[in-house]
Write a protein that holds these residues in place. Structure first.
Motif, PDB file in Angstrom:
ATOM      1  N   ALA A   1       0.715  -1.277   0.025  1.00 29.62           N
ATOM      2  CA  ALA A   1      -0.116   0.081   0.060  1.00 29.62           C
ATOM      3  C   ALA A   1       0.918   1.251   0.004  1.00 29.62           C
ATOM      4  N   ALA A   2       0.462   2.262  -0.492  1.00 35.18           N
ATOM      5  CA  ALA A   2       1.107   3.849  -0.575  1.00 35.18           C
ATOM      6  C   ALA A   2       0.788   4.529   0.785  1.00 35.18           C
ATOM      7  N   ALA A   3      -0.387   4.068   1.686  1.00 34.03           N
ATOM      8  CA  ALA A   3      -0.702   4.801   2.734  1.00 34.03           C
ATOM      9  C   ALA A   3      -1.524   4.114   3.610  1.00 34.03           C
ATOM     10  N   LEU A   4      -1.666   4.862   4.908  1.00 37.74           N
ATOM     11  CA  LEU A   4      -3.009   4.248   5.806  1.00 37.74           C
ATOM     12  C   LEU A   4      -4.058   4.743   5.258  1.00 37.74           C
ATOM     13  N   ASP A   5      -5.272   4.243   5.193  1.00 38.52           N
ATOM     14  CA  ASP A   5      -6.586   4.796   4.984  1.00 38.52           C
ATOM     15  C   ASP A   5      -7.145   5.920   6.021  1.00 38.52           C
ATOM     16  N   SER A   6      -6.748   5.392   7.393  1.00 36.34           N
ATOM     17  CA  SER A   6      -7.046   6.235   8.402  1.00 36.34           C
ATOM     18  C   SER A   6      -6.256   5.669   9.577  1.00 36.34           C
ATOM     19  N   LEU A   7      -6.298   6.715  10.697  1.00 40.18           N
ATOM     20  CA  LEU A   7      -5.360   6.417  11.830  1.00 40.18           C
ATOM     21  C   LEU A   7      -6.127   7.027  12.883  1.00 40.18           C
ATOM     22  N   GLU A   8      -6.300   6.225  13.991  1.00 36.76           N
ATOM     23  CA  GLU A   8      -6.904   6.465  15.262  1.00 36.76           C
ATOM     24  C   GLU A   8      -5.948   6.615  16.480  1.00 36.76           C
ATOM     25  N   ILE A   9      -6.040   7.624  17.227  1.00 35.81           N
ATOM     26  CA  ILE A   9      -4.856   7.855  18.392  1.00 35.81           C
ATOM     27  C   ILE A   9      -5.763   7.848  19.602  1.00 35.81           C
ATOM     28  N   ARG A  10      -5.499   6.983  20.466  1.00 29.91           N
ATOM     29  CA  ARG A  10      -6.267   6.903  21.680  1.00 29.91           C
ATOM     30  C   ARG A  10      -5.032   7.555  22.682  1.00 29.91           C
ATOM     31  N   TRP A  11      -5.192   8.678  23.081  1.00 26.59           N
ATOM     32  CA  TRP A  11      -4.321   9.385  23.761  1.00 26.59           C
ATOM     33  C   TRP A  11      -4.457   8.811  25.438  1.00 26.59           C
ATOM     34  N   PRO A  12      -3.533   9.026  26.269  1.00 29.51           N
ATOM     35  CA  PRO A  12      -3.216   8.396  27.470  1.00 29.51           C
ATOM     36  C   PRO A  12      -4.263   8.591  28.354  1.00 29.51           C
ATOM     37  N   ASP A  13      -4.771  10.009  28.219  1.00 29.07           N
ATOM     38  CA  ASP A  13      -5.902  10.247  29.034  1.00 29.07           C
ATOM     39  C   ASP A  13      -7.456   9.802  28.531  1.00 29.07           C
ATOM     40  N   GLY A  14      -7.254   8.973  27.392  1.00 24.73           N
ATOM     41  CA  GLY A  14      -8.507   8.423  26.916  1.00 24.73           C
ATOM     42  C   GLY A  14      -9.218   9.230  25.886  1.00 24.73           C
TER      43      GLY A  14
ATOM     44  N   VAL B   1      -9.810  10.273  22.166  1.00 25.65           N
ATOM     45  CA  VAL B   1      -9.912   9.679  20.970  1.00 25.65           C
ATOM     46  C   VAL B   1      -9.800  10.677  19.853  1.00 25.65           C
ATOM     47  N   MET B   2      -8.492  10.768  18.899  1.00 22.10           N
ATOM     48  CA  MET B   2      -8.527  11.485  17.800  1.00 22.10           C
ATOM     49  C   MET B   2      -8.323  10.605  16.602  1.00 22.10           C
ATOM     50  N   THR B   3      -9.212  11.007  15.559  1.00 18.72           N
ATOM     51  CA  THR B   3      -9.328  10.209  14.240  1.00 18.72           C
ATOM     52  C   THR B   3      -8.695  11.138  13.248  1.00 18.72           C
ATOM     53  N   VAL B   4      -7.642  10.703  12.434  1.00 22.83           N
ATOM     54  CA  VAL B   4      -7.239  11.189  11.521  1.00 22.83           C
ATOM     55  C   VAL B   4      -7.671  10.444  10.034  1.00 22.83           C
ATOM     56  N   ASP B   5      -8.382  11.280   9.340  1.00 23.80           N
ATOM     57  CA  ASP B   5      -8.998  10.867   8.112  1.00 23.80           C
ATOM     58  C   ASP B   5      -7.754  10.687   7.112  1.00 23.80           C
ATOM     59  N   GLY B   6      -7.771   9.545   6.512  1.00 25.08           N
ATOM     60  CA  GLY B   6      -6.712   9.413   5.359  1.00 25.08           C
ATOM     61  C   GLY B   6      -6.689  10.151   4.255  1.00 25.08           C
ATOM     62  N   PRO B   7      -6.003   9.712   3.142  1.00 33.45           N
ATOM     63  CA  PRO B   7      -4.703   9.032   3.397  1.00 33.45           C
ATOM     64  C   PRO B   7      -3.799   9.722   4.340  1.00 33.45           C
ATOM     65  N   VAL B   8      -3.070   8.662   4.912  1.00 30.68           N
ATOM     66  CA  VAL B   8      -1.946   9.131   5.754  1.00 30.68           C
ATOM     67  C   VAL B   8      -0.665   8.379   5.036  1.00 30.68           C
ATOM     68  N   PRO B   9       0.155   9.028   4.190  1.00 32.97           N
ATOM     69  CA  PRO B   9       1.138   8.699   3.352  1.00 32.97           C
ATOM     70  C   PRO B   9       2.508   7.990   3.926  1.00 32.97           C
ATOM     71  N   ALA B  10       3.199   7.352   3.410  1.00 34.65           N
ATOM     72  CA  ALA B  10       4.538   6.626   4.045  1.00 34.65           C
ATOM     73  C   ALA B  10       5.358   7.929   4.250  1.00 34.65           C
ATOM     74  N   GLY B  11       5.934   7.670   5.400  1.00 32.34           N
ATOM     75  CA  GLY B  11       6.977   8.502   5.692  1.00 32.34           C
ATOM     76  C   GLY B  11       6.807   9.022   7.252  1.00 32.34           C
ATOM     77  N   ARG B  12       7.416  10.077   7.810  1.00 31.88           N
ATOM     78  CA  ARG B  12       7.376  10.400   9.365  1.00 31.88           C
ATOM     79  C   ARG B  12       6.395  11.444   9.309  1.00 31.88           C
ATOM     80  N   VAL B  13       5.372  11.161  10.188  1.00 24.60           N
ATOM     81  CA  VAL B  13       4.438  12.218  10.647  1.00 24.60           C
ATOM     82  C   VAL B  13       4.368  12.428  12.199  1.00 24.60           C
ATOM     83  N   ARG B  14       3.756  13.714  12.533  1.00 25.04           N
ATOM     84  CA  ARG B  14       3.666  13.997  13.870  1.00 25.04           C
ATOM     85  C   ARG B  14       2.436  14.478  14.172  1.00 25.04           C
ATOM     86  N   TYR B  15       1.647  14.093  15.236  1.00 26.05           N
ATOM     87  CA  TYR B  15       0.266  14.691  15.605  1.00 26.05           C
ATOM     88  C   TYR B  15       0.249  15.036  17.044  1.00 26.05           C
ATOM     89  N   GLY B  16      -0.351  16.087  17.304  1.00 27.04           N
ATOM     90  CA  GLY B  16      -0.448  16.779  18.478  1.00 27.04           C
ATOM     91  C   GLY B  16      -1.643  17.024  19.070  1.00 27.04           C
TER      92      GLY B  16
END
Length: 618
Positions: A587-600, A602-617
């Motif tokens: 594949a070339a990318a993630l279709d979607s990404l879900e982040i469950r932060w330590p405090d509970g 939930v953040m959803t990143v709608d794709g595509p998330v392409p190959a490489g280094r990414v950072r989310y806050g």
């Protein structure tokens, strides 16, 4: 990929597991009787004989031919230790006295100390246990860019010089200033190193006194940072091994026929208790780490004698009961493994026996060394896996909990790792997607205690090759299949393996490995095994937890799901790079990404998330 390979194409380990499951359903009563007999025999056996196995019992013959899908698989790693400038050699202090701490080795941390986006290396050193002048606690290397574009590691000068035989290491921003500090577990007083680095320069200061580090943990081992009480700062969890001194060691005087005095199991030494250094703010605004283990319930006591039974060598920090907070798993050497369940406010109850992780499938405590945890999608939801590396003639354990189950079951045989790990003496181990196909593999660092072990056990060797078990998708039978050692490149070099850590040292998108030895140089291994690309996710958390330690990330490609964690504390006495790596395969990318932060949250990143280094806050 769909369909399952024919039964004859699977290794015998997997077939044994399938037959075992079906047999249980048909003759469950007989299984209970047999299990009771095995448990009774285990309990009645003399413990030291079982653990040391001086009789040289051979492992059963098993068909180790790889399944067809891995026959042509190449997972090569290249030893770049010298080429990348690393000249560290660990001194384990062995001077002929056969003192127990000498045989356990030290860990390694892969951590970006100067925040230049290039992971650095910190090795834990040792030295003569009876001569303080030879001790050197750690050595650090800064990762720079060489003229050829490859990494060049430069030894950091001017690091704190203090006495102590080092064991483990933890990395985390304990003072909330944005960069990772280091905690060293020691023979003697532990040390906390405050990070005062800047881009291009690494500077570490001994701040043990400033943070109030206790001096009563005589032999601490596995340590890790995490926010266990939900107050948005990092606490420190640590295990201790045994009550040890040179005098106690001399009195135990462990010996093996044919070798004389030898390194042996810790059965002649008393157990210990863990510690929990809670991050607390003093009235003057300074940070203190205060041991609250006793009042918070972080204890493991023998239910019959009331004495401490912990002999800890590895910890995992993971949400075992799916309630949103971090629980603690402790791997104990020859005593029951522990599982401390968190009430959400940093108070714990030990439930290792009830959770099913205290003993192996025969009901015996193992010589547990290293530990790692992973999650994977199952037929009915998320499955949790706990892998534990064990002593020689004890297969590695692979505890699995499936959706709807309250506890774990040691399913190493059905998962395909039991027979092949029986002869190995395993310390560090990691779940990692080494080939970036989207499925995590399992890699183990192996090596014995005794240099002359072959004299008394023909089936054993002092220097042992690492092992890699490739993770297979459900459509190919699931579980793991061993990769032939001659397909591992320099990772197959026979060494006396101990610590094991992973990180993208050369910034090419895949996970490289660092494997330490009990003494001598490490193996710094470039990953040449990847068959695809990856998405590497780093998180910007809160001020008190800037790397978002404890976060869970879920990546999806079509109907395929990958679950990864931000958790540096893994393996054996070591720390991995705090990054979530999603192998994309074709594949070339993630279709979607879900982040469950330590405090509970939930953040959803709608794709595509392409190959490489990414950072989310946040």
């Amino acid at each position: 990929m769909s369909g399952s390979p024919p039964p004859e194409s699977r290794d015998r380990d997997a077939v044994i597991g399938v037959v075992f499951r079906r047999s249980l359903m048909v003759v469950g009563g007989l299984g209970i009787v047999v299990g009771g007999v095995l448990l009774a025999r285990t309990l009645l056996r003399e413990e030291e004989k079982r653990l040391v196995d001086e009789s040289g019992v051979e492992a059963p013959e098993v068909d180790r031919s790889p399944a067809p899908e891995v026959v042509d698989l190449s997972m090569p790693f290249k030893d770049m230790t010298s080429a990348w400038g690393i000249d560290f050699e660990r001194d384990n202090g062995a001077r002929g006295g056969k003192l127990l701490p000498e045989c356990l080795g030290g860990g390694v941390a892969i951590v970006d100390l100067d925040l230049d986006e290039r992971p650095d290396l910190v090795f834990v050193d040792g030295g003569d246990l009876l001569d303080e002048s030879t001790r050197r606690a750690f050595v650090a290397y800064r990762n720079t860019l060489g003229e050829d574009g490859a990494p060049r590691f430069v030894r950091v000068e001017g690091v704190p010089d203090f006495d102590g035989h080092g064991m483990g290491i933890a990395a985390g921003d304990v003072d909330g200033d944005g960069d990772p500090d280091l905690y060293l577990s020691m023979m003697g007083r532990d040390r906390l190193l405050r990070n005062e680095s800047s881009p291009g320069e690494i500077r570490l200061v001994d701040a043990s006194e400033d943070f109030g580090i206790p001096d009563d943990h005589a032999w601490s081992t596995a340590v890790g940072f995490a926010d266990v009480d939900g107050d948005d700062d990092l606490d420190l969890i640590g295990l201790c091994y045994v009550d040890w001194s040179p005098e106690i060691d001399a009195a135990v005087d462990f010996r093996i026929d044919g070798l004389g005095r030898a390194y042996g199991p810790p059965t002649g030494f008393s157990g210990t208790v863990p510690f929990l250094l809670v991050n607390e703010q003093a009235e003057d605004g300074t940070t203190n780490l205060v041991d609250r283990a006793d009042e918070r319930g972080l204890r493991q006591m023998n239910p019959e004698t009331g004495a401490p039974e912990g002999k800890g060598l590895a910890i995992a920090l993971v949400d075992l009961d799916s309630d949103g907070d971090l629980d603690i798993v402790g791997a104990n050497d020859t005593t029951p493994n522990a599982a401390w369940i968190n009430d959400g406010e940093g108070r714990f109850e030990e439930r290792g026996r009830r959770m099913g992780v205290a003993f192996d499938r025969s009901g015996a405590a193992t010589g547990a060394m290293g530990l790692d945890v992973a999650s994977r999608p199952g037929r009915n939801g998320e499955e949790t896996l706990i892998a534990i590396g064990n002593f020689a003639n004890e297969p590695s354990s692979l505890f699995v909990r499936r959706p709807g189950e309250t506890g774990f079951f040691d399913d190493a045989a059905a998962e395909g790792i039991s027979g092949a790990t029986r002869r190995a003496l395993t310390f560090g181990l990691l779940f990692n997607d080494l080939d970036l196909d989207g499925i995590e593999d399992l890699v183990q660092a192996n090596g014995h205690l005794e240099e002359e072990i072959t004299v008394v056990q023909a089936s054993q060797e002092y220097r042992q090759a690492a092992q890699v078990f490739r993770g297979l998708p459900p459509g190919r039978g699931g579980g793991f299949r061993e990769v032939p050692v001659d397909a591992l490149g320099d990772l197959g070099t026979r060494v006396v393996g101990r610590g094991l850590a992973s990180g993208d040292l050369d910034l090419d998108g895949d996970l490289d490995l660092v494997l330490t030895q009990v003494a001598g140089p490490p193996l710094v291994l470039r990953n040449d095994a990847s068959i695809g690309r990856s998405v590497q996710v780093r998180l910007d958390g809160t001020i008190g937890n800037p790397d978002a330690i404890g976060a869970v990330l879920v990546g999806r490609i079509g109907d395929r799901t990958m679950i990864r964690r931000i958790m540096p504390t893994r393996s054996y006495l070591s720390q991995v790079e705090p990054v979530a790596v999603f192998g994309l395969g074709d594949a070339a990318a993630l279709d979607s990404l879900e982040i469950r932060w330590p405090d509970g949250e939930v953040m959803t990143v709608d794709g595509p998330v392409p190959a490489g280094r990414v950072r989310y806050g946040r």
